[in-house]
Write an enzyme that holds these catalytic residues in place. Sequence first.
Site, mmCIF file in Angstrom:
data_model
loop_
_atom_site.group_PDB
_atom_site.id
_atom_site.type_symbol
_atom_site.label_atom_id
_atom_site.label_comp_id
_atom_site.label_asym_id
_atom_site.label_seq_id
_atom_site.Cartn_x
_atom_site.Cartn_y
_atom_site.Cartn_z
ATOM 1 N N LYS A 151 36.586 85.096 20.094
ATOM 2 C CA LYS A 151 35.723 83.920 20.249
ATOM 3 C C LYS A 151 35.628 83.193 18.917
ATOM 4 O O LYS A 151 35.436 83.831 17.865
ATOM 5 C CB LYS A 151 34.337 84.368 20.718
ATOM 6 N N SER A 193 28.123 80.947 26.698
ATOM 7 C CA SER A 193 28.943 80.157 25.814
ATOM 8 C C SER A 193 30.377 80.667 25.678
ATOM 9 O O SER A 193 31.261 79.913 25.284
ATOM 10 C CB SER A 193 28.312 80.137 24.421
ATOM 11 N N SER A 252 25.863 85.194 27.020
ATOM 12 C CA SER A 252 27.119 84.480 26.771
ATOM 13 C C SER A 252 28.386 85.307 26.946
ATOM 14 O O SER A 252 29.486 84.763 26.928
ATOM 15 C CB SER A 252 27.115 83.887 25.364
#
Lengths: 502, 98, 520
Positions: C92, C167, C191
């Site tokens: 990420k 997210s 997330s």
Amino acid sequence: MSADAILSFEEAMEKYDPVLGFEVHVELNTKTKMFSSAPNVFGDEPNTNVNEVDLGMPGVLPVVNKTAVESSIKIGLALNCKIAESCRFARKNYFYPDTPKNFQTSQYDEPIAYDGYLDIELEDGTVFRVEIERAHMEEDAGKLTHLGGSAGRIQGAEYSLVDYNRAGVPLVEIVTKPIEGAGSRAPELAKAYVAAVREIVKNLGVSDAKMERGNVRCDANVSLRPHGRERFGIRSETKNVNSLRAVEHAVRYEIQRHAAVLDSGEPVIQETRHWHEDTRTTTSGRAKSDADDYRYFPEPDLVPVVPSREWVEELRATLPEPPAERRKRLKQDWGYSDLEFRDVVNAGVLDEIEETIAAGATASVARKWWMGEIVGRAKNADVDPGQLGIEPATIVELSRMVEAGKINNKMASAVLDGVLAGEGTPAEVVEKRGLAVVSDDGPLLEAIDAALAAQPDVADKIRAGKLQAIGAIVGGVMKATRGQADAGRVKELILEKLGVNA
Amino acid sequence: MAAINRDDVAHLARLAHIEMSAEELDRMAGELAVIVDAVKSVSEAAGDGVPATSHPIPLSNVFREDEVGHTFTAEQALSGAPDSDADRFKVPAILDED
Amino acid sequence: MTETNSTELIRLSAAQLAAKLAAGEVTAVEVTQAHLDRIAAVDGGERGVNAFLHVNTEEALAVAAEVDAIRAAGGQAAEELHELAGVPIAVKDLIVTIGQPTTAGSRILEGWHSPYDATVVKKLRAAKMPILGKTNLDEFAMGSSTEHSAFGPTRNPWDLDRIPGGSGGGSAAAVAAFEAPLALGTDTGGSIRQPGAVTGTVGVKPTYGGVSRYGAIAMASSLDQIGPVSRTVLDSALLQQVIGGHDPHDSTSLPDPLGDLVAAARLGNVDGMKIGIIKELHGEGYQAGVENRFNEALELLKDAGAEIVEVSCPNFQYALGAYYLIMPSEASSNLAKFDGVRYGLRVLPEDPPMTIERVMGATRAAGFGDEVKRRIILGTYALSAGYYDAYYGSAQKVRTLIQRDFEAAFAKADVLISPTAPTTAFKLGEKLDDPLAMYLNDVATIPANMAGVPGLSLPGGLADEDGLPVGIQLLAPAREDARLYRVGAVLESLLEAKWGGPLLDKAPALVELVGTQEAK
Ligand SMILES: [Mg+2]
Ligand SMILES: [Zn+2]
């Protein structure tokens, strides 16, 4: 900027009662920073004592320096504080380019040490107790240099350069409770208080305590109130007053300025003030505003510091003797009279004398040099004696040269000037300036004959055993040799000549 | 609790150092009012007797030994800087002093 | 290697790839290249998944080649290779990496290269796992749809017009679209788990402190946690075992390891375990198809020998509100460092004066998106003088109440269970103008972050109404991550038996995407 009106100190004191408060920041001399493993070193090339943590890079986290915590606890103990059973760090949020994260990690409502006091001895020996509100741990900011425009000043600068080497250096901020009742001795107390704090942290070995390097920095709060009123007046906070003399002067100046403001019927503005050493005045800084909403909250990246009582007691056991006791011991060791010792303390050269003795001088020689030669020079230069930069070794070297008869006292004083002027070591100055005691007896004997001939009655007195009269003859010889003669040798030769056994 | 208005948002934007246009302030005030209204029950949920929790897992006394670790060179330190001069970060004039 | 082989390789789990690599049936370069090819085929273009913000081709292949060389040379170095050596992974883009840009999905960090590695990245490097690249996310991890990325939204591999969750939509979509067998995510309020739920993948938020946060760009420090994203429960266990453990750079990192998570996943046993349904986290407000799959999962667990009990967590009703005070408060402070002084974007104001204050204000105005600004302002408000006690202070008290609810619940049950998200993936743009509706996506995931307990989401089947994946969430007491893997592995195998294979085999858009690749 127009100068502020001031009242004379005496008039200010007649009308008003000063209340003081101090925030003293002490930089700890740990090897690394408060929250990062980057080195805590003064004076290195810009932005080299930093890693990602000190630069506030994305993703970094702080880790508390154990030694910094121990130093803080020691300071707390030396200030007679209570040590918190548990305390936390908080974030103080404000944007400023010297603050890499745009928040300072500091302690807020949970300081590591609180509720202490310090007994301050004033010049005449009176003891004044200053109550300590708290001592808390935090981190220093980076260093800004303002350039362009009127260089060096923030006002009018076109741009600023930031060096983060100092960012994250461990600080202990010591905050007093409001100090009432100092009256006209407020400036003296201010200086003595900061000197005492400096002495404590230096003796603890937790700070280099060099004010000229900013290791100890003082923010001085001053407010006035009419005599007899209990409620405090509005205070000003004079920032970064960084020498002992400046602390005294700044407090005196602010008292005079506040008095003039109050006299004019205007309210005092709560603001920060900046101290200017050159003019010995303060100028207006930033007024308190709603931008001072620091939005403190507990630092979520750190966990509580919970000093066990065992740990605290272990640290207490390592504390050096308190300054008052140390003074008692030093006075005895050095054999100074009460007056001599008080003068030394008041002149602020206790540490320097101790260091000079440690370097090899006798107690009386060390005192003679510091009190007789250096304090006066410092006064002329308007700095603290320790700030002149005279090494103990220099004094030892000078005194050895005098004892060995290579130079006399008068010449030694000139050599000291040479050392201070950067001409080198005492030996080098003697060499360069061609200063040396005339040790060839030939020219001395000629001068002695002349002096004895010029003052026959004195010669008679000496022959009759009145040895103290010899000074007049020695003086004549010194005059004739323009001070280059070794007074000790001159004395010997005179006595020899006159056939007197000393 | 007072509702959040445009002036509040302007003040908060100043504190947070985010310049905002007049339209942005209006829009943000409207959005925040809705959000603040939605979270206001929180202030009534917990009574005085409830302690605050700031760390989900309680730990204490996590320290680092005072030993020097790695540092950057000035070049590395400044590698991402928008502007620099003489091995230092360069910033425009500072008006407010601190 | 043939195209078919490549297609097969990308459909293998990390555990399967590891076995093949160890057996010498395939090389790390082949495995890595297969995934890079897949990324090239499905990630870009107008209808691409857009899971990656940066593809790290050269370095990934270099690491793979190094693994192959070590294996080929044999001896002690080969024996000491980590089990997952040569198994590629996506990271990420909130996690800093040397040698690749790190943007946090924000213009304010565009082009920035970190001079240091996150601790988890160091661990990936130590295990010699090739890093395929950096995955898309909502800007600074603020969002539940990945639509708040400054670099365009990620598409859900199940339906390219739908959101992949957020997210960490990029990490979940990359794993769902077979672009990577594994990915790292971060989970502040869901997330990792919510994107897992809506993409049919597995995502785990470890116990707070179980994985170092050092190098994860902080949103809310007391809630953030890095965790694994994968297609199987075992793979997540394998990855958490790599990235977990104490880190002296993170003061909130747990001092003791969490036990053998891989063994727990391999053991997979629920016989005699008590599994608690959280009364407040299902039913009203949850899509019918979500509720149906949830109830089926309960039946399967009961059949496997678990005892299903009901628990009540009355204070969970305040969790969302408290979260939306704590998270923005901490974020407002954590994001203050982005000011145009030391790194990243600097924007000059359009009109004078050109002071640093104005430059900071203009930089942050231009560099942050609307959702980030909203949260910064909200957090600044919650912390400001006069409001702290009512907002931030109260929220921290609610946190205590939530912890107490969990304590009571875990007194009655070994593991708790709920749907991961109230709905399946919604359409791109559907909730973009309604922040509150967006926030509601995290209603079931937030309590775990507030209390620091671990949570795992795994695919629970497809919703009847829309044929989209549904997530089942398991929660365990702090430090009991192993329990999640133990129960998760059982439920996973029961569900797979029910569907006749992995859920991702049923994804229609994936067929379309695979078709695209084969057409090339
Ligand atoms: Mg202060
Ligand atoms: Zn301070």
